[in-house]
Design an enzyme around this catalytic site. Structure first.
Site, PDB file in Angstrom:
ATOM      1  N   ASP A 271       3.183  -5.747   2.031  1.00 31.33           N
ATOM      2  CA  ASP A 271       1.920  -5.152   2.481  1.00 31.33           C
ATOM      3  C   ASP A 271       2.094  -3.704   2.969  1.00 31.33           C
ATOM      4  O   ASP A 271       1.459  -2.809   2.443  1.00 31.33           O
ATOM      5  CB  ASP A 271       1.257  -6.008   3.571  1.00 31.33           C
ATOM      6  CG  ASP A 271      -0.247  -5.785   3.675  1.00 31.33           C
ATOM      7  OD1 ASP A 271      -0.820  -5.167   2.768  1.00 31.33           O
ATOM      8  OD2 ASP A 271      -0.849  -6.262   4.661  1.00 31.33           O
TER       9      ASP A 271
ATOM     10  N   TRP B 259      -0.569   0.032   9.896  1.00 35.44           N
ATOM     11  CA  TRP B 259      -0.698  -1.418  10.086  1.00 35.44           C
ATOM     12  C   TRP B 259       0.630  -2.098  10.412  1.00 35.44           C
ATOM     13  O   TRP B 259       0.663  -3.270  10.736  1.00 35.44           O
ATOM     14  CB  TRP B 259      -1.298  -2.059   8.822  1.00 35.44           C
ATOM     15  CG  TRP B 259      -2.684  -1.618   8.571  1.00 35.44           C
ATOM     16  CD1 TRP B 259      -3.821  -2.179   9.106  1.00 35.44           C
ATOM     17  CD2 TRP B 259      -3.121  -0.541   7.731  1.00 35.44           C
ATOM     18  NE1 TRP B 259      -4.916  -1.497   8.644  1.00 35.44           N
ATOM     19  CE2 TRP B 259      -4.530  -0.496   7.796  1.00 35.44           C
ATOM     20  CE3 TRP B 259      -2.461   0.387   6.922  1.00 35.44           C
ATOM     21  CZ2 TRP B 259      -5.290   0.439   7.102  1.00 35.44           C
ATOM     22  CZ3 TRP B 259      -3.222   1.325   6.222  1.00 35.44           C
ATOM     23  CH2 TRP B 259      -4.612   1.353   6.319  1.00 35.44           C
TER      24      TRP B 259
ATOM     25  N   HIS C 259       0.883  -1.185   0.000  1.00 31.84           N
ATOM     26  CA  HIS C 259       0.000   0.000   0.000  1.00 31.84           C
ATOM     27  C   HIS C 259       0.910   1.222   0.000  1.00 31.84           C
ATOM     28  O   HIS C 259       1.317   1.698   1.057  1.00 31.84           O
ATOM     29  CB  HIS C 259      -0.894  -0.002   1.240  1.00 31.84           C
ATOM     30  CG  HIS C 259      -1.820  -1.171   1.329  1.00 31.84           C
ATOM     31  ND1 HIS C 259      -3.177  -1.062   1.130  1.00 31.84           N
ATOM     32  CD2 HIS C 259      -1.588  -2.498   1.569  1.00 31.84           C
ATOM     33  CE1 HIS C 259      -3.748  -2.264   1.256  1.00 31.84           C
ATOM     34  NE2 HIS C 259      -2.792  -3.156   1.527  1.00 31.84           N
TER      35      HIS C 259
ATOM     36  N   GLN D  15     -10.922   0.405   0.619  1.00 35.34           N
ATOM     37  CA  GLN D  15     -10.571   0.098   2.016  1.00 35.34           C
ATOM     38  C   GLN D  15     -11.782   0.015   2.937  1.00 35.34           C
ATOM     39  O   GLN D  15     -11.841  -0.803   3.829  1.00 35.34           O
ATOM     40  CB  GLN D  15      -9.576   1.137   2.549  1.00 35.34           C
ATOM     41  CG  GLN D  15      -9.222   0.989   4.022  1.00 35.34           C
ATOM     42  CD  GLN D  15      -8.416  -0.252   4.339  1.00 35.34           C
ATOM     43  OE1 GLN D  15      -7.222  -0.295   4.156  1.00 35.34           O
ATOM     44  NE2 GLN D  15      -9.093  -1.300   4.816  1.00 35.34           N
TER      45      GLN D  15
HETATM   46  N1  17E Z   1      -5.795  -2.481   4.739  1.00 35.50           N
HETATM   47  C1  17E Z   1      -6.293  -3.703   4.997  1.00 35.50           C
HETATM   48  O1  17E Z   1      -7.514  -3.895   4.920  1.00 35.50           O
HETATM   49  N2  17E Z   1      -5.457  -4.706   5.298  1.00 35.50           N
HETATM   50  C2  17E Z   1      -4.169  -4.489   5.377  1.00 35.50           C
HETATM   51  N3  17E Z   1      -3.355  -5.501   5.696  1.00 35.50           N
HETATM   52  C3  17E Z   1      -3.654  -3.219   5.113  1.00 35.50           C
HETATM   53  C4  17E Z   1      -4.493  -2.225   4.794  1.00 35.50           C
HETATM   54  C5  17E Z   1      -2.216  -2.989   5.197  1.00 35.50           C
HETATM   55 FE   FE2 Z   2      -3.004  -5.333   2.063  1.00 35.92          FE
END
Ligand code: 17E
Ligand code: FE2
Length: 419
Positions: A306, A312, A56, A149
């Site tokens: 990621d 995160w 991301h 998201q």
């Molecule tokens: N958004 C999500 O839904 N899941 C993730 N692992 C990240 C962002 C990094």
């Molecule tokens: Fe992700």
């Protein structure tokens, strides 16, 4: 350019590689050439560039803004990012994502698939990434995933935003069914994704079942849709961490569908070992998909980073060898054969996921895209966290690094190597 003494992954002896312009002209044991531009690989590994199949970039380098994720859960991360999104500016996204891209380039990555949050009616981040894709194409190829998201059907106008993002130029359609308000909405969101993929001829990469809920079963829906529409090789299930909690009889049945569907998997071991198991006391689950079993069943699986220093994940510097190191540990893939072939997880398996085809391969006639590592084989590359001595794209050196050296002051004072 002539690369001397290159150790290829599938060969025991070393070879020379002659590059003319941007193309690989010849690969053979000893090439005589008048070219004065010579790099001696010294029997080190020369291979296809590393691939980052899941990152991301829009959120990279934003950890602590506006606040830190204290619980370490995926859900608090989404809340932190949602607050940051309110104040997002073009310059801020550009500065952060470009810096993360530069780290990736220095680490030998030449292909990046980045998710970009499109649950933002201003599309600020998407516009930045579309511009960066063009601006940086000499150094790195970028695939942009339109990533909803906060949901497709649970976010106001989510479906329209998703379609508009595709029209603006996103390459891949994302989704997040486990985050939709209900199971029904999650299932419906996958059907909408597949419809759009067929309408616009796009790839699919869904954040799928990223939760320690053994009842989160959107993977079976995604794989079935892929199978029925015969688009499996263009479809990727990212994360699928709930599979680490599924019971074995169900998983056995599920694997038959996964094999038939031909879909790809991306596991993100650095981030999911950190975000997963957060609601368990003890024993704590690992929060990871079944990498070893997928791989043993010849289902394509690769590793992604990621996150790089964001809500995160509070660490990271865009190095796929760190991801690989963690991935082998948490997947119990530490057997000799596993480690000896481990670079597949950050090279050819990822190429298959990104649907790159033959153009990715290091072979005569293809574009001269390759990296030279500081080690001679897969085993040492991960054990010693190899440096990428040179990254060459289209016949041009785009980055180089010097491995770190240690000197000890014992009686036999010397530089030490760890081999
Ligand atoms: N958004 C999500 O839904 N899941 C993730 N692992 C990240 C962002 C990094
Ligand atoms: Fe992700």
């Amino acid at each position: 350019m002539l690369i001397k003494n290159a150790k290829l992954r599938n060969l025991n002896h070393s070879v020379d590689i002659l590059i003319e312009g941007d193309v690989i002209k010849e690969i053979s044991p000893s090439i005589i050439s008048s070219d004065s531009n010579i790099i001696n690989a010294n029997n080190n590994l020369v291979l296809e560039p590393f691939i980052e199949p899941h990152v991301h970039l829009d959120t990279a380098l934003s950890a602590g803004q506006p606040r830190w994720n204290k619980s370490g859960t995926l859900f608090e991360g989404i809340e932190c990012w949602s607050e940051k999104k309110e104040t997002l500016t073009y310059d801020d996204v550009k500065k952060r994502s470009k810096k993360a891209l530069e780290w990736q380039i220095a680490n030998g990555i030449q292909w990046v698939r980045t998710h970009v949050d499109i649950t933002d009616p201003t599309f600020t981040a998407l516009k930045v990434l579309l511009e960066l894709k063009e601006e940086m194409k000499q150094f790195v190829n970028i695939q942009i995933v339109a990533f909803p998201q906060e949901g497709i059907l649970s976010f106001p106008n989510g479906l329209k935003l998703l379609e508009d993002a595709l029209i603006l130029g996103a390459d891949v359609i994302g989704g997040i069914p486990h985050f939709e308000y209900t199971r029904d909405l999650g299932v419906q969101s996958i059907k909408e994704i597949v419809k759009l993929a067929i309408k616009y001829d796009k790839l699919i990469d869904v954040h799928c079942d990223e939760i320690d809920d053994e009842q989160s079963r959107f993977l079976e829906v995604l794989a079935t849709e892929a199978l029925f529409n015969n688009i499996g090789t263009k479809v990727t299930a990212s994360h699928t961490t709930a599979m680490g909690s599924y019971n074995d009889p169900y998983t056995y049945k599920l694997f038959r569908l996964l094999r038939k569907s031909n879909i790809n998997f991306i596991s993100n071991p650095l981030v999911n070992i950190h975000l997963g198991g957060r609601f368990d006391s003890y024993p704590k689950r690992r929060g990871l998909t079944r990498v070893k079993e997928l791989d043993q069943d010849n289902i394509n699986v690769c590793f992604g980073h990621d996150d790089i220093f964001d809500p995160w994940y509070p660490l990271g510097n865009g190095n796929m060898l760190q991801v690989l190191h963690m991935g082998l540990h948490v997947s119990h893939m530490m057997g000799y054969d596993d480690i000896s072939n481990c670079l597949d997880f950050i090279t050819c398996n990822s190429a298959k996921t990104l649907h790159l085809g033959d153009e990715y391969k290091l072979k005569v006639g293809n574009k001269a895209n390759l990296i030279i590592l500081s080690e001679q084989n897969d085993y040492d590359a991960v054990k010693l966290q190899a440096s990428v001595l040179f990254s060459i794209k289209n016949g041009v050196v785009i980055s180089k690094s010097t491995p770190k050296q240690s000197y000890i002051f014992t009686t036999n004072k010397k530089f030490i190597d760890f081999k």
